[in-house]
Design an enzyme around this catalytic site. Structure first.
Site, PDB file in Angstrom:
ATOM      1  CG  ASN A  89     -12.543 -11.684  -3.875  1.00  0.00           C
ATOM      2  OD1 ASN A  89     -13.461 -12.424  -4.206  1.00  0.00           O
ATOM      3  ND2 ASN A  89     -11.301 -11.852  -4.311  1.00  0.00           N
ATOM      4  NE  ARG A  90     -16.880 -12.871  -7.809  1.00  0.00           N
ATOM      5  CZ  ARG A  90     -15.650 -12.843  -8.364  1.00  0.00           C
ATOM      6  NH1 ARG A  90     -14.581 -13.115  -7.640  1.00  0.00           N
ATOM      7  NH2 ARG A  90     -15.519 -12.532  -9.642  1.00  0.00           N
ATOM      8  CG  HIS A 134      -8.042  -5.725  -9.230  1.00  0.00           C
ATOM      9  ND1 HIS A 134      -8.123  -5.814 -10.598  1.00  0.00           N
ATOM     10  CD2 HIS A 134      -8.746  -6.769  -8.745  1.00  0.00           C
ATOM     11  CE1 HIS A 134      -8.869  -6.856 -10.928  1.00  0.00           C
ATOM     12  NE2 HIS A 134      -9.259  -7.463  -9.817  1.00  0.00           N
ATOM     13  CG  ASP A 192     -11.211 -14.890 -10.248  1.00  0.00           C
ATOM     14  OD1 ASP A 192     -10.475 -14.374  -9.374  1.00  0.00           O
ATOM     15  OD2 ASP A 192     -12.175 -14.290 -10.766  1.00  0.00           O
ATOM     16  CD  GLU A 236      -7.657  -9.355  -6.484  1.00  0.00           C
ATOM     17  OE1 GLU A 236      -8.455  -8.822  -5.686  1.00  0.00           O
ATOM     18  OE2 GLU A 236      -8.002 -10.163  -7.367  1.00  0.00           O
TER      19      GLU A 236
END
Length: 416
Positions: free
Chosen positions: A104-105, A209, A290, A372
């Site tokens: 992820n981010r 993923h 998302d 996920e």
């Protein structure tokens, strides 16, 4: 970098037992006559009711075959027909791989450990001030799902991959050694991900993923997955994000009846996408999902994540009758409704319709979804969440461990 002998031994102890059963020992009619990659570079494993193919690139799942309610075999994950295509695809949508070393981010591509600030490789949302990107997604330009893992064990029903991630790779501190094991039994796909920080404290968060379409992209009524029913029984809250999907630090309530309410009752993924509330739900100018939902099982007291009926997510298609229940030891769940797909990703030869002009052999917007299992996203930049023991690992401490079971069944109950 060469694998340390002692650490390899430790890693071996962490691997699940795999059967020495010879190929052909399951009830599958597709069992290979030999182990190792087939002519397309796929490593196959089998149970009596499932077949799955994997590749070393990203330790990715490439195919998952199951029979639907009519007895028709469906390949329910997106991918390519040949293993070499994965590394050649410029779009690189992280197809079936293991994002790492941090999934992820990461806000501003920075984080802090023990007072020291680290800068990692930015690769998303470029701006004038940050031409390479305003954040890091799935570990950077050369995250784990861009790399070839080593096959260290392969049996008829199980395969284990390993990777050594060097100190400083993509800007992350310390060396990490990881083992990814996939196993099939009955109607279940199990996976276990173990990662060991060998030299320094470092963030670790992994996931799978995989892009799903439980109709095998062959539904002759719709070419999207918006007909799939989704249910998150423990997820009344989600991680609040800004318009580029970076967590703000807020934990947000999914009020009953809202777009992000999948906890009060199962509903189709497309049920609320016409609502004004869905606009911007997945970022700037984006309608869909998302979203990182929090898994709140502790409200009911101690639990065994493996206990029957304790799934954290359920995905189901009435059209094919295929149902997937997700069990995991993780405490967050991300679902992406393929908002960015645009019809340029081809289907595999094992998927889709061959004689329908209305449904080209490509994946359209909303034609799939990614699920996920993971921990709270970007928690390394939110110490107020108190997730350090779940995401920061160092030498001599416990390893990072993720476990999940994806349990398939047949259920053709229709849900609106």
């Amino acid at each position: 970098m060469r694998l340390h002998t002692g650490l390899a031994s430790v890693g071996a102890l962490l691997l699940p037992f795999t059967s020495a059963q010879s190929p052909g020992g399951t009830g599958s009619s597709n069992v290979s006559s030999s182990l190792g990659p087939d002519e397309n570079g796929f490593y196959w494993i089998y149970s009596e009711n499932l077949s799955a193919a994997f590749i070393p690139y990203g330790a990715s799942i490439a195919k998952l075959l199951i029979h639907d309610k009519y007895g028709v075999e469906r390949d329910v994950v997106a991918g390519f027909d040949n293993a070499t295509a994965y590394s050649l695809d410029a779009a690189h949508p992280h197809l079936g791989g293991v994002p790492g070393r941090y999934a992820n981010r990461i806000q501003n591509s920075t984080f802090e450990i023990d007072g020291e600030t680290y800068h990692v490789n930015p690769n998303e949302n470029p701006t004038a001030d940050a031409p390479d990107g305003a954040d890091t997604l799935h570990g950077g330009h050369d995250g784990w799902d861009y790399r070839n893992f080593t096959v260290v064990s392969h049996a008829n029903d199980s395969i284990t991959f390993s990777i050594v991630d060097p100190d400083g790779e993509q800007g992350f501190p310390g060396e990490v050694i990881s083992y990814i094991t996939y196993t099939l039994h009955d109607f279940t796909w199990d996976f276990k991900m173990v990662a060991i920080a060998t030299t320094q404290k470092t963030p670790i968060m992994l996931s799978s993923h995989t892009y799903w379409n439980l109709d095998g992209f062959a539904n002759n009524e719709t070419n999207t997955a918006l007909n799939h029913t989704f249910y998150l029984p423990y997820s009344g809250q989600r991680v609040g994000v800004d318009n580029i999907l970076i967590p703000t630090g807020d934990i947000v309530a999914n009020k009953q009846g809202s777009v992000n309410d999948f906890w009060s009752a199962p509903k189709q993924i497309g049920a609320d996408l016409q609502s004004s509330e869905a606009e911007g739900n997945c970022g700037f100018n984006c309608t869909g999902y998302d979203t990182c939902w929090i898994i709140n099982r502790g409200q009911d007291g101690p639990y065994d994540w493996r206990a029957e009926g304790g799934f954290v997510a359920r995905l189901q298609s009435a059209w094919s009758g295929i149902q997937l229940d997700v069990y995991t030891d993780q405490e967050a769940f991300q679902m992406y409704s393929c908002n960015g797909q645009n019809g340029t990703m081809p289907l595999k030869t094992t998927q889709g319709l061959s004689d329908n002009e209305d449904f080209p052999r490509t994946i359209p917007q909303y034609g799939c979804l990614v699920m996920e299992v993971e921990d709270w996203i970007d928690a390394i930049n939110h110490p107020e969440w108190q997730r350090e023991s779940k995401q920061i690992f160092g030498p001599g401490g416990d390893p990072y461990v993720l476990q999940a079971s994806y349990v398939f069944s047949i259920n053709d109950t229709a849900t609106s």
